[in-house]
Write a protein that holds these residues in place. Sequence first.
Motif, PDB file in Angstrom:
ATOM      1  N   MET A  15       0.839  -1.201   0.000  1.00  0.00           N
ATOM      2  CA  MET A  15       0.000   0.000   0.000  1.00  0.00           C
ATOM      3  C   MET A  15       0.873   1.250   0.000  1.00  0.00           C
ATOM      4  O   MET A  15       0.597   2.202  -0.724  1.00  0.00           O
ATOM      5  N   GLU A  16       1.935   1.258   0.805  1.00  0.00           N
ATOM      6  CA  GLU A  16       2.850   2.408   0.825  1.00  0.00           C
ATOM      7  C   GLU A  16       3.456   2.649  -0.551  1.00  0.00           C
ATOM      8  O   GLU A  16       3.544   3.791  -1.012  1.00  0.00           O
ATOM      9  N   ALA A  17       3.873   1.590  -1.204  1.00  0.00           N
ATOM     10  CA  ALA A  17       4.456   1.713  -2.544  1.00  0.00           C
ATOM     11  C   ALA A  17       3.404   2.218  -3.537  1.00  0.00           C
ATOM     12  O   ALA A  17       3.684   3.094  -4.371  1.00  0.00           O
ATOM     13  N   LEU A  18       2.199   1.700  -3.428  1.00  0.00           N
ATOM     14  CA  LEU A  18       1.113   2.118  -4.308  1.00  0.00           C
ATOM     15  C   LEU A  18       0.798   3.601  -4.126  1.00  0.00           C
ATOM     16  O   LEU A  18       0.693   4.355  -5.098  1.00  0.00           O
ATOM     17  N   ASP A  25       1.590  10.321 -10.099  1.00  0.00           N
ATOM     18  CA  ASP A  25       0.615  10.511 -11.179  1.00  0.00           C
ATOM     19  C   ASP A  25      -0.519  11.449 -10.767  1.00  0.00           C
ATOM     20  O   ASP A  25      -1.550  11.525 -11.447  1.00  0.00           O
ATOM     21  N   SER A  26      -0.347  12.128  -9.640  1.00  0.00           N
ATOM     22  CA  SER A  26      -1.337  13.071  -9.111  1.00  0.00           C
ATOM     23  C   SER A  26      -2.710  12.423  -8.903  1.00  0.00           C
ATOM     24  O   SER A  26      -3.744  12.989  -9.248  1.00  0.00           O
ATOM     25  N   THR A  27      -2.703  11.222  -8.362  1.00  0.00           N
ATOM     26  CA  THR A  27      -3.960  10.546  -8.049  1.00  0.00           C
ATOM     27  C   THR A  27      -3.817   9.829  -6.716  1.00  0.00           C
ATOM     28  O   THR A  27      -2.790   9.923  -6.061  1.00  0.00           O
ATOM     29  N   THR A  28      -4.879   9.148  -6.306  1.00  0.00           N
ATOM     30  CA  THR A  28      -4.873   8.454  -5.018  1.00  0.00           C
ATOM     31  C   THR A  28      -5.457   7.052  -5.174  1.00  0.00           C
ATOM     32  O   THR A  28      -6.096   6.741  -6.183  1.00  0.00           O
ATOM     33  N   VAL A  29      -5.246   6.253  -4.141  1.00  0.00           N
ATOM     34  CA  VAL A  29      -5.827   4.912  -4.118  1.00  0.00           C
ATOM     35  C   VAL A  29      -7.352   5.029  -4.157  1.00  0.00           C
ATOM     36  O   VAL A  29      -8.021   4.296  -4.888  1.00  0.00           O
ATOM     37  N   GLN A  30      -7.892   5.985  -3.419  1.00  0.00           N
ATOM     38  CA  GLN A  30      -9.349   6.171  -3.370  1.00  0.00           C
ATOM     39  C   GLN A  30      -9.908   6.442  -4.769  1.00  0.00           C
ATOM     40  O   GLN A  30     -10.894   5.835  -5.181  1.00  0.00           O
ATOM     41  N   LYS A  31      -9.271   7.346  -5.504  1.00  0.00           N
ATOM     42  CA  LYS A  31      -9.742   7.679  -6.856  1.00  0.00           C
ATOM     43  C   LYS A  31      -9.674   6.464  -7.769  1.00  0.00           C
ATOM     44  O   LYS A  31     -10.595   6.194  -8.538  1.00  0.00           O
ATOM     45  N   LYS A  32      -8.570   5.740  -7.702  1.00  0.00           N
ATOM     46  CA  LYS A  32      -8.399   4.571  -8.559  1.00  0.00           C
ATOM     47  C   LYS A  32      -9.394   3.463  -8.192  1.00  0.00           C
ATOM     48  O   LYS A  32      -9.926   2.785  -9.075  1.00  0.00           O
ATOM     49  N   MET A  33      -9.663   3.297  -6.904  1.00  0.00           N
ATOM     50  CA  MET A  33     -10.629   2.281  -6.489  1.00  0.00           C
ATOM     51  C   MET A  33     -12.052   2.685  -6.917  1.00  0.00           C
ATOM     52  O   MET A  33     -12.839   1.839  -7.324  1.00  0.00           O
ATOM     53  N   ASP A  34     -12.362   3.983  -6.839  1.00  0.00           N
ATOM     54  CA  ASP A  34     -13.664   4.461  -7.319  1.00  0.00           C
ATOM     55  C   ASP A  34     -13.830   4.147  -8.800  1.00  0.00           C
ATOM     56  O   ASP A  34     -14.885   3.665  -9.233  1.00  0.00           O
ATOM     57  N   GLU A  35     -12.780   4.426  -9.591  1.00  0.00           N
ATOM     58  CA  GLU A  35     -12.827   4.137 -11.027  1.00  0.00           C
ATOM     59  C   GLU A  35     -13.012   2.644 -11.284  1.00  0.00           C
ATOM     60  O   GLU A  35     -13.811   2.244 -12.132  1.00  0.00           O
ATOM     61  N   ALA A  36     -12.271   1.820 -10.543  1.00  0.00           N
ATOM     62  CA  ALA A  36     -12.352   0.376 -10.725  1.00  0.00           C
ATOM     63  C   ALA A  36     -13.735  -0.153 -10.344  1.00  0.00           C
ATOM     64  O   ALA A  36     -14.287  -1.023 -11.030  1.00  0.00           O
TER      65      ALA A  36
END
Length: 89
Positions: A15-18, A25-36
């Motif tokens: 998670m830290e690496a992610l 890339d100016s994004t977050t895990v939350q944004k990427k999970m929302d997209e997924a």
Amino acid sequence: MDREEVTLSFDSEKMEALVFYLKKDSTTVQKKMDEALCLLYEQTVPEPLREYLDAKTAPARPKRPPRPSQPKAAVPKQTAAHEEVHHEQ
């Protein structure tokens, strides 16, 4: 529409690496999970049901009141004094 919270477990070092690389890339895990999750929803739920749910939750658009019909304004005629000014220039 009410929202549901989804909880996931993931290895903390991964998670830290992610988080580190997503920040580049100016994004977050939350944004990427929302997209997924949205993509999973679109791939899984049939389109007619998605359209129904979208229509059900869309805010009702107020209808515009009809515009009163107004006669078009007549083009004002130039006065003789105004015409003289243009001719003298």
